[in-house]
Every structure is written in C-alpha cells, then in structure tokens.
Scaffold this motif. Structure first.
Motif, mmCIF file in Angstrom:
data_model
loop_
_atom_site.group_PDB
_atom_site.id
_atom_site.type_symbol
_atom_site.label_atom_id
_atom_site.label_comp_id
_atom_site.label_asym_id
_atom_site.label_seq_id
_atom_site.Cartn_x
_atom_site.Cartn_y
_atom_site.Cartn_z
ATOM 1 N N GLY A 1 49.616 50.246 36.288
ATOM 2 C CA GLY A 1 48.417 49.701 35.390
ATOM 3 C C GLY A 1 48.251 48.440 35.256
ATOM 4 N N ASP A 2 49.074 47.430 36.162
ATOM 5 C CA ASP A 2 49.004 45.954 35.868
ATOM 6 C C ASP A 2 48.083 45.337 36.730
ATOM 7 O OD1 ASP A 2 51.283 45.983 34.048
ATOM 8 O OD2 ASP A 2 52.734 45.763 35.780
ATOM 9 N N GLY B 1 43.631 44.074 37.003
ATOM 10 C CA GLY B 1 42.672 43.359 35.969
ATOM 11 C C GLY B 1 43.384 41.914 35.519
ATOM 12 N N GLU B 2 43.211 41.623 34.146
ATOM 13 C CA GLU B 2 43.862 40.700 33.409
ATOM 14 C C GLU B 2 45.246 40.723 33.678
ATOM 15 O OE1 GLU B 2 41.835 38.694 29.898
ATOM 16 O OE2 GLU B 2 41.383 40.709 29.810
ATOM 17 N N SER B 3 45.951 41.783 33.935
ATOM 18 C CA SER B 3 47.333 42.027 33.916
ATOM 19 C C SER B 3 47.934 41.832 35.427
ATOM 20 C CB SER B 3 47.638 43.429 33.293
ATOM 21 O OG SER B 3 47.264 43.473 31.834
ATOM 22 N N ASP B 4 46.958 41.619 36.343
ATOM 23 C CA ASP B 4 47.580 41.375 37.671
ATOM 24 C C ASP B 4 48.786 40.430 37.861
ATOM 25 O OD1 ASP B 4 47.653 40.299 40.537
ATOM 26 O OD2 ASP B 4 46.392 41.936 40.700
ATOM 27 N N PRO B 5 49.847 40.799 38.312
ATOM 28 C CA PRO B 5 51.019 40.011 38.531
ATOM 29 C C PRO B 5 50.647 38.526 38.853
ATOM 30 C CG PRO B 5 51.588 42.066 39.126
ATOM 31 C CD PRO B 5 50.139 42.142 38.979
ATOM 32 N N ALA B 6 49.404 38.393 39.492
ATOM 33 C CA ALA B 6 49.201 37.097 40.168
ATOM 34 C C ALA B 6 48.868 36.113 38.893
ATOM 35 C CB ALA B 6 47.744 37.015 40.885
ATOM 36 N N ASN B 7 48.629 36.511 37.698
ATOM 37 C CA ASN B 7 48.591 35.960 36.418
ATOM 38 C C ASN B 7 49.671 35.923 35.424
ATOM 39 O OD1 ASN B 7 46.083 35.680 36.939
ATOM 40 N ND2 ASN B 7 45.403 37.954 36.293
ATOM 41 N N TRP B 8 50.822 36.248 35.892
ATOM 42 C CA TRP B 8 52.102 36.332 35.017
ATOM 43 C C TRP B 8 52.799 35.069 34.961
ATOM 44 C CZ3 TRP B 8 55.213 41.380 36.528
ATOM 45 C CH2 TRP B 8 54.403 42.523 36.385
ATOM 46 N N ARG C 1 65.401 47.850 42.886
ATOM 47 C CA ARG C 1 65.299 47.243 44.264
ATOM 48 C C ARG C 1 63.904 46.805 44.627
ATOM 49 N NH1 ARG C 1 66.963 52.296 46.104
ATOM 50 N NH2 ARG C 1 65.199 52.311 47.441
ATOM 51 N N GLU C 2 62.883 47.038 43.991
ATOM 52 C CA GLU C 2 61.775 46.474 44.059
ATOM 53 C C GLU C 2 61.226 45.632 43.091
ATOM 54 O OE1 GLU C 2 59.018 49.560 45.133
ATOM 55 O OE2 GLU C 2 60.227 50.222 47.011
ATOM 56 N N PRO C 3 60.605 44.647 43.061
ATOM 57 C CA PRO C 3 60.077 43.785 42.057
ATOM 58 C C PRO C 3 59.023 44.597 41.275
ATOM 59 C CG PRO C 3 60.220 42.312 43.943
ATOM 60 C CD PRO C 3 60.590 43.837 44.483
ATOM 61 N N MET C 4 58.928 44.638 39.994
ATOM 62 C CA MET C 4 58.094 45.346 39.187
ATOM 63 C C MET C 4 56.696 44.738 39.510
ATOM 64 S SD MET C 4 57.820 45.715 35.097
ATOM 65 C CE MET C 4 59.361 46.454 34.850
ATOM 66 N N ARG C 5 56.411 43.600 39.907
ATOM 67 C CA ARG C 5 54.990 43.158 40.256
ATOM 68 C C ARG C 5 54.459 43.751 41.689
ATOM 69 N NH1 ARG C 5 54.126 37.836 40.409
ATOM 70 N NH2 ARG C 5 55.991 37.282 38.938
ATOM 71 N N THR C 6 55.342 44.432 42.373
ATOM 72 C CA THR C 6 54.800 45.007 43.719
ATOM 73 C C THR C 6 54.536 46.520 43.164
ATOM 74 O OG1 THR C 6 57.063 45.969 44.274
ATOM 75 C CG2 THR C 6 56.692 43.909 45.191
ATOM 76 N N ARG C 7 54.963 47.006 41.887
ATOM 77 C CA ARG C 7 54.288 48.316 41.628
ATOM 78 C C ARG C 7 53.159 48.242 40.728
ATOM 79 N NH1 ARG C 7 58.148 51.820 42.958
ATOM 80 N NH2 ARG C 7 57.841 53.167 41.187
ATOM 81 N N LYS C 8 52.269 47.119 40.716
ATOM 82 C CA LYS C 8 51.258 47.042 39.889
ATOM 83 C C LYS C 8 50.109 47.967 39.551
ATOM 84 C CE LYS C 8 48.414 44.119 42.892
ATOM 85 N NZ LYS C 8 47.604 43.083 43.116
ATOM 86 N N GLU C 9 49.711 48.626 40.651
ATOM 87 C CA GLU C 9 48.831 49.811 40.480
ATOM 88 C C GLU C 9 49.437 51.014 39.938
ATOM 89 O OE1 GLU C 9 49.327 48.295 43.632
ATOM 90 O OE2 GLU C 9 47.523 47.042 44.006
ATOM 91 N N PHE D 1 43.533 45.220 24.694
ATOM 92 C CA PHE D 1 43.967 44.563 23.355
ATOM 93 C C PHE D 1 45.216 43.757 23.853
ATOM 94 C CE2 PHE D 1 41.509 47.720 21.192
ATOM 95 C CZ PHE D 1 40.533 47.262 20.815
ATOM 96 N N VAL D 2 45.957 44.298 24.811
ATOM 97 C CA VAL D 2 47.024 43.778 25.291
ATOM 98 C C VAL D 2 46.965 43.286 26.933
ATOM 99 C CG1 VAL D 2 48.398 44.952 23.794
ATOM 100 C CG2 VAL D 2 48.405 46.010 26.128
ATOM 101 N N VAL D 3 47.677 42.214 27.418
ATOM 102 C CA VAL D 3 47.695 41.767 28.595
ATOM 103 C C VAL D 3 49.096 41.464 28.888
ATOM 104 C CG1 VAL D 3 46.878 40.162 30.530
ATOM 105 C CG2 VAL D 3 45.387 40.782 28.603
ATOM 106 N N THR D 4 49.471 42.260 30.435
ATOM 107 C CA THR D 4 50.951 42.158 30.837
ATOM 108 C C THR D 4 51.135 40.703 31.407
ATOM 109 O OG1 THR D 4 50.931 44.369 31.424
ATOM 110 C CG2 THR D 4 52.585 43.166 32.412
ATOM 111 N N LYS D 5 52.023 40.024 30.990
ATOM 112 C CA LYS D 5 52.381 38.488 31.349
ATOM 113 C C LYS D 5 53.572 38.349 31.889
ATOM 114 C CE LYS D 5 49.698 35.544 30.535
ATOM 115 N NZ LYS D 5 48.658 34.965 31.332
#
Length: 443
Positions: A106-107, A109-116, A95-103, A418-422
């Motif tokens: 662990g999404d 820094g570079e993996s912040d959903p703002a950068n997806w 029900r909740e977008p994955m981007r709203t569960r970023k903390e 070494f990996v960044v969530t996109k």
C-alpha cells in the motif's frame, strides 16, 4: 489460555534487547544507518560494536538503562562477505527491498518509495539502534556508535534519525503508546491480565512457533539462532490534518475525543473503549489489555470492528473464521521523531514528525506483510469491503470509516490519509551468536 511453561527459558543473554526490553519513558534514541564498501571493514565494525550490544537479560526490571542493538540488511550481509548460498536462503521479504513491494504493502500515492527519505540515499547495510532514558546515557551510546566507524574509510554513515518522547509523553496524534504486546512463552515473569500468549518461534529464530515447528534461518545455526527480522517503517503523521478532521466531523470537543477514540479503539489516554465506551477514565495499567471481543462486543458497539486496535490485533473476534490470529501476531516497537505540533494548532507548520515502527517477526510474510496488506489496507476480513484502517490506511482512493452507534450506524466518508510512509525495510536482527559469526567471517 495455554500454560506458560510449555517451552524452556529463552537464551536471554544471546537475544538482542530490543525484542523484550520495555521502552523507557521518557526516551531518547537514534537510528544510525551505515553503508559498507569493504567486507573486512564492515566485519571490523561489527567486532567493535559486539562488546556494547545490549541483550534481553534483565528485561523484566524497570527499563532505566540504555541499550544498543545492531541490524543488517540483505545487501549488508552480502557486503560483509556472507556467501551466496546462505544469502539465497533468507526470506523473500529480506532479499527484496521493501520499496519494490509498494503495491502489495500500500505504499502508493504520497507514500510511494520515490518520495522516501529514510534512509536518505535509499539503502543501507548496517544499522545501529540506540535507546536511552536520558540525554546523558544517549550521548554515551551515540559515542559508541560513532566510534565503531572510526578509521574505517569504506564505512560511511548515510542516515541518522533521532527519536524522542514528545513533550506530552504521547505519540504525535495524542495517543498513549506502547500499551499492548504479546507475552512470549519462556521469557520469564508473569503475563499481564488479558495479555495474549505467543510461542517464542513467532518472534525469535531457533524456537517453536504457533505451527508447532522450530523457526529457522539459512546457513549454520550459529548465524540465525536467537535472531529475528525487523520490519521497519518510518511514518510521517499529518497532525494538523487529523485535528481538523476531528473538529470538522464533530459537534463539540467531547464529540471530537469520542471520534478519536472510535478510530483508535482506545481513548487517547490509553483507556480501552471495551472497558469504558462513553467516557475516558483512569484504568490501572494491569487492566489496559484485559478485554476481548467475541463474547462481549461481537458487533463493535463498544470497540468498532474497523477501529485501529481491533484491526491490527483482532484478539478473539475472528475465532469462528478461517483466520488464526495467533499466526499473525507482531511484536511492535515504536518511537516518535520530530517536535510536537503545539496543542490547538490546526495548520501544518511544514515540520516532519511522526513515528518509526520496528515490528519483530520470525516470518515477515505471514506476520508484518499479512497484517499490513490484509488488515490495515483492506476490509474484507471484517466485511468492510475496501475500507481501510482509519488511522494507518493509505486512503489513496475514497476512504470511509463506519462504526455501530445508536440510534443508527455512523459512516464517515472521505477520510484523508493521516500517515504517509517515508521509508521502510526488512532487516535481520541477529542474536549475539549471529553477530559473532558475522564478525568472525570464517564461513
């Protein structure tokens, strides 16, 4: 080991194929993501796709065929008209977008959903997943996906991400991939040596899970039986940075390969450290998962306790703790995207490359989200404090990796990410019966 005949056979001809079918090698595929503006047109698209959906029937044969599967997001289910009383019954993670569960995931820094960038416009409603063993079969499936949208003006494709085998037939860090997966009771066939057994309700709704309960979903059984949830992640891999790290922290080429093996828990060929801790050797495929940790390697002298494969699948290593590993199993489907960085290149070429992972789980909270938050991005469960997975951790703050060695324990400080969530989303993968229910729209 529990008997494999504890449950009846699965409804393989009603389960979408991506849950059981083995990925071909080489593979060619795509994630086609669509936005729906009109409920009737969204259901029409599902009706067009239904005759082409590949099931799990015949999964045990070598994967030489292509397949097409369909998923929907929670907003997508709403946009095709599913009533609110059913929508509200889906798990919170859907029900909740994955981007709203970023903390929590662990999404940051570079993996912040703002950068997806997947999907390109932030959301989608219907996804069509394609996989094929060659370009001709892929083109045929792609044409079906495109054709399902024709003359439906409110259905708009918002993203396409092609996946295909890198030239070296491995993932971009150089590791053989797709080696380990659980055996689902009732699927038929015979478990491989060392393969963990799992109740089908851990991955497929409508069947008994490891808690002894039937995994169910909201609304009528026709909607959720034989379905599951996929936790999808697009991960950009910093290949050049990984290569530079191995080179800088090792004295020679052997040392770099050993370090890569210690971080993963396997040599890059797929040979497990548990079977050959000092050198990479050829291991028969049926032996690649024939090992455990509790009796043979409790301190991690062979397979480091903090290595990637031991974190995401501790096997029997935690059996004297309060953690029941059986409750946190994942059925992982991964495929690479982007061109391979040529061997030996240590500088980033600016090209996006990485892997798209789809984790099948009937309970995303205690399966994918637990593993991601507690085992990948935290080290408490192995008494490693805040140390994270050396390969998949977010490494926003100072990150270390330690492993047992002789004469003294080795500790590497300052691991970069070494990996960044996109991109990422929890989606519903209905059974064929569920797709029929959704396409019909008579709720």
């Amino acid at each position: 080991m529990r008997p494999t005949d504890a449950v009846g056979a699965l409804d393989l001809d009603r389960i979408q194929g991506t849950i059981l079918r083995e990925r071909p090698l080489p593979y060619f595929g795509s994630y086609l993501l669509y936005e729906v503006g009109d409920a009737a047109e969204g259901r029409a698209m599902l009706r067009r796709l239904l005759p082409h959906v590949t099931t799990a029937a015949g999964w045990e044969h070598p994967a030489q065929d292509a397949w097409l599967n369909v998923v929907l997001t929670h907003p997508g289910l709403a946009r095709i008209g599913l009533p609110r009383e059913i929508l509200d019954g889906f798990p919170r993670e859907l029900r909740e977008p994955m981007r709203t569960r970023k903390e929590f995931l662990g999404d940051i820094g570079e993996s912040d959903p703002a950068n997806w960038d997947f999907p390109e416009h932030g959301s989608f409603d219907i996804g069509v997943l394609l996989m094929a063993p060659d370009e001709t079969a892929f083109a045929e499936k792609l044409a079906i996906g495109h054709g399902a949208q024709e003359d439906l003006p409110s259905v708009r494709r918002v993203s396409r991400l092609d996946i295909r085998t890198p030239d070296n037939l491995r993932e971009h860090f150089g590791y053989a991939d797709g080696i380990s997966r659980p055996y689902i009771e009732g699927q038929g066939g015979t478990p491989r040596r060392g393969q963990s057994l799992a109740k089908p309700g851990e991955f497929i709704l409508g069947y008994v899970n490891e808690l002894g309960r039937t995994a169910t979903g909201p609304g009528p059984e026709a909607l959720w039986r034989n379905g599951t949830y996929l936790s999808i992640r697009k991960l950009h891999q910093k290949v050049a940075e990984f290569r530079r790290f191995l080179t800088a922290r090792s004295e020679d080429e052997y040392g770099a390969e050993l370090l890569a093996a210690k971080m993963a828990g396997r040599w890059r060929s797929g040979c497990p450290l548990a079977l050959s801790p000092e050198k990479d050797v050829t291991v028969e495929p049926e032996r690649l998962n024939d090992f455990a940790y509790y009796d043979d390697d409790p301190r991690g002298l062979r397979t480091p306790v903090a290595s990637h494969i031991r974190r995401v699948n501790p096997r029997d290593a935690l059996k004297d703790t309060i953690v029941d590993v059986r409750l946190h199993q994942l059925l992982r489907r991964g495929a690479a995207y982007g061109p391979m960085l040529p061997e030996g290149v240590l500088e980033d070429d600016g090209v996006d490359r990485g892997v798209v992972l789809a984790f099948a789980n009937a309970d995303p909270a205690r399966q994918f989200e637990f593993v991601q938050s507690q085992w990948v991005n935290d080290g408490d469960f192995i008494s490693a404090g805040a140390d994270q997975d050396p390969l998949a951790g977010n490494h926003v703050t100072d990150a270390d990796f330690s492993y047992a060695a002789k004469p003294v324990r080795r500790r590497l400080r300052g691991l970069p990410a070494f990996v960044v969530t996109k991109g990422g989303e929890h989606v519903f993968l209905p059974g064929v019966n569920g797709l029929e229910y959704l396409a019909d729209g008579h709720w």
